[in-house]
Design a protein around this motif. Structure first.
Motif, mmCIF file in Angstrom:
data_model
loop_
_atom_site.group_PDB
_atom_site.id
_atom_site.type_symbol
_atom_site.label_atom_id
_atom_site.label_comp_id
_atom_site.label_asym_id
_atom_site.label_seq_id
_atom_site.Cartn_x
_atom_site.Cartn_y
_atom_site.Cartn_z
ATOM 1 N N ALA A 186 0.823 -1.213 0.000
ATOM 2 C CA ALA A 186 0.000 0.000 0.000
ATOM 3 C C ALA A 186 0.855 1.261 0.000
ATOM 4 N N GLY A 187 2.172 1.087 0.077
ATOM 5 C CA GLY A 187 3.064 2.246 0.035
ATOM 6 C C GLY A 187 3.507 2.723 1.400
ATOM 7 N N ILE A 188 3.130 1.999 2.444
ATOM 8 C CA ILE A 188 3.570 2.373 3.787
ATOM 9 C C ILE A 188 5.030 1.958 3.923
ATOM 10 N N PRO A 189 5.918 2.870 4.329
ATOM 11 C CA PRO A 189 7.341 2.519 4.450
ATOM 12 C C PRO A 189 7.531 1.380 5.456
ATOM 13 N N PRO A 190 8.452 0.452 5.167
ATOM 14 C CA PRO A 190 8.666 -0.689 6.075
ATOM 15 C C PRO A 190 8.938 -0.275 7.516
ATOM 16 N N ALA A 191 9.569 0.876 7.708
ATOM 17 C CA ALA A 191 9.859 1.339 9.075
ATOM 18 C C ALA A 191 8.587 1.760 9.808
ATOM 19 N N GLN A 192 7.518 2.054 9.063
ATOM 20 C CA GLN A 192 6.275 2.525 9.674
ATOM 21 C C GLN A 192 5.210 1.433 9.796
ATOM 22 N N THR A 193 5.448 0.273 9.194
ATOM 23 C CA THR A 193 4.403 -0.764 9.188
ATOM 24 C C THR A 193 4.082 -1.271 10.584
ATOM 25 N N HIS A 194 5.058 -1.225 11.504
ATOM 26 C CA HIS A 194 4.757 -1.708 12.860
ATOM 27 C C HIS A 194 3.751 -0.807 13.561
ATOM 28 N N TYR A 195 3.707 0.491 13.177
ATOM 29 C CA TYR A 195 2.691 1.383 13.757
ATOM 30 C C TYR A 195 1.297 1.019 13.242
ATOM 31 N N VAL A 196 1.223 0.672 11.951
ATOM 32 C CA VAL A 196 -0.069 0.264 11.386
ATOM 33 C C VAL A 196 -0.505 -1.069 12.005
ATOM 34 N N SER A 197 0.456 -1.978 12.198
ATOM 35 C CA SER A 197 0.135 -3.253 12.849
ATOM 36 C C SER A 197 -0.351 -3.025 14.274
ATOM 37 N N LEU A 198 0.267 -2.078 14.953
ATOM 38 C CA LEU A 198 -0.176 -1.708 16.305
ATOM 39 C C LEU A 198 -1.603 -1.150 16.254
ATOM 40 N N GLY A 199 -1.896 -0.390 15.191
ATOM 41 C CA GLY A 199 -3.254 0.126 15.006
ATOM 42 C C GLY A 199 -4.267 -0.983 14.810
ATOM 43 N N VAL A 200 -3.890 -2.038 14.075
ATOM 44 C CA VAL A 200 -4.779 -3.184 13.866
ATOM 45 C C VAL A 200 -5.058 -3.878 15.203
ATOM 46 N N GLY A 201 -3.994 -4.105 15.993
ATOM 47 C CA GLY A 201 -4.170 -4.729 17.312
ATOM 48 C C GLY A 201 -5.017 -3.886 18.240
ATOM 49 N N THR A 202 -4.792 -2.567 18.219
ATOM 50 C CA THR A 202 -5.586 -1.656 19.048
ATOM 51 C C THR A 202 -7.045 -1.668 18.614
ATOM 52 N N THR A 203 -7.284 -1.749 17.305
ATOM 53 C CA THR A 203 -8.654 -1.828 16.784
ATOM 54 C C THR A 203 -9.361 -3.060 17.322
ATOM 55 N N GLU A 204 -8.650 -4.192 17.336
ATOM 56 C CA GLU A 204 -9.269 -5.424 17.849
ATOM 57 C C GLU A 204 -9.582 -5.311 19.338
ATOM 58 N N ILE A 205 -8.656 -4.747 20.103
ATOM 59 C CA ILE A 205 -8.886 -4.590 21.552
ATOM 60 C C ILE A 205 -10.071 -3.667 21.797
ATOM 61 N N LEU A 206 -10.097 -2.520 21.131
ATOM 62 C CA LEU A 206 -11.188 -1.555 21.339
ATOM 63 C C LEU A 206 -12.538 -2.132 20.922
ATOM 64 N N SER A 207 -12.571 -2.834 19.796
ATOM 65 C CA SER A 207 -13.845 -3.407 19.346
ATOM 66 C C SER A 207 -14.323 -4.491 20.303
ATOM 67 N N THR A 208 -13.389 -5.265 20.884
ATOM 68 C CA THR A 208 -13.780 -6.290 21.857
ATOM 69 C C THR A 208 -14.328 -5.646 23.120
ATOM 70 N N VAL A 209 -13.686 -4.561 23.572
ATOM 71 C CA VAL A 209 -14.159 -3.858 24.771
ATOM 72 C C VAL A 209 -15.518 -3.227 24.513
#
Length: 203
Positions: free
Chosen positions: A75-98
């Motif tokens: 998608a064009g996200i720099p490899p150094a920044q992908t861990h932030y997007v992955s963190l966003g995915v994990g946070t999305t799952e936690i928030l939606s579960t709560v």
């Protein structure tokens, strides 16, 4: 305590259920996992729990997590920044579960929420398959793939991801609940282990 947990309202039916369960178990001690596996009286509850846990492993969430990195980089996200997007995915799952905890209060609404989110997850996976095949056709397609990963994750957290813990408290009496939670955790990790071993060969 009930008012503090659920707010003001008429909770007499729930309190009566708790009191009748307390009288029924009559101070019975917590059962072990071995007792849970041997007792025929809870066989259907155990099979139900096993089925739900197994279905959660097979809905595709682990596959989406496995391919998330390549989806984000395409998608064009720099490899150094992908861990932030992955963190966003994990946070999305936690928030939606709560957030879904309050929606699981009514049995009818819980079933509707569960099946609706399974439908959204299936649609998101179908569209993700299409966007991954058209990844290089248009510049905006990779961003659709990223959005679909977030939609899929949110639907999983609100639906199947949030159903197991309340299910155990509803289908098992108090003396079996600790053993049922242990059984749930062991089965979950065994299935994750097997899936992790088998998935690369499937790919």
């Amino acid at each position: 305590a009930v008012k503090q947990l659920w707010g003001d309202g008429d909770h007499l039916a729930e309190i009566n259920d708790m009191m009748s369960e307390q009288r029924a178990i009559g101070g019975e001690k917590a059962k072990s996992v071995w007792d849970l596996l041997r007792d025929r009286a809870v066989r259907w509850q155990l099979l139900t729990l096993l089925l739900v846990v197994s279905c959660i492993q097979l809905v595709g969430v682990n596959v989406v997590y496995s391919y998330a990195y390549s989806i984000f980089t395409k998608a064009g996200i720099p490899p150094a920044q992908t861990h932030y997007v992955s963190l966003g995915v994990g946070t999305t799952e936690i928030l939606s579960t709560v957030l879904c905890v309050s929606d699981f209060s009514a049995e009818f609404w819980r079933k509707t929420l569960l099946w609706r989110n399974y439908a959204v997850m299936a649609l998101a996976l179908g569209l993700l398959t299409v966007t991954l095949s058209l990844q290089d056709s248009f510049f905006w397609v990779p961003y659709c793939s990223v959005a679909l990963v977030f939609i899929f994750t949110m639907s999983f957290g609100i639906g199947p991801g949030g159903v197991v813990c309340p299910l155990i408290t509803e289908i098992f009496i108090q003396s079996y609940r600790p053993a049922a939670y242990v059984f749930n955790g062991v089965i979950n990790w065994i299935q994750l282990f097997i899936l992790g071993l088998v998935f690369p060969f499937i790919v």
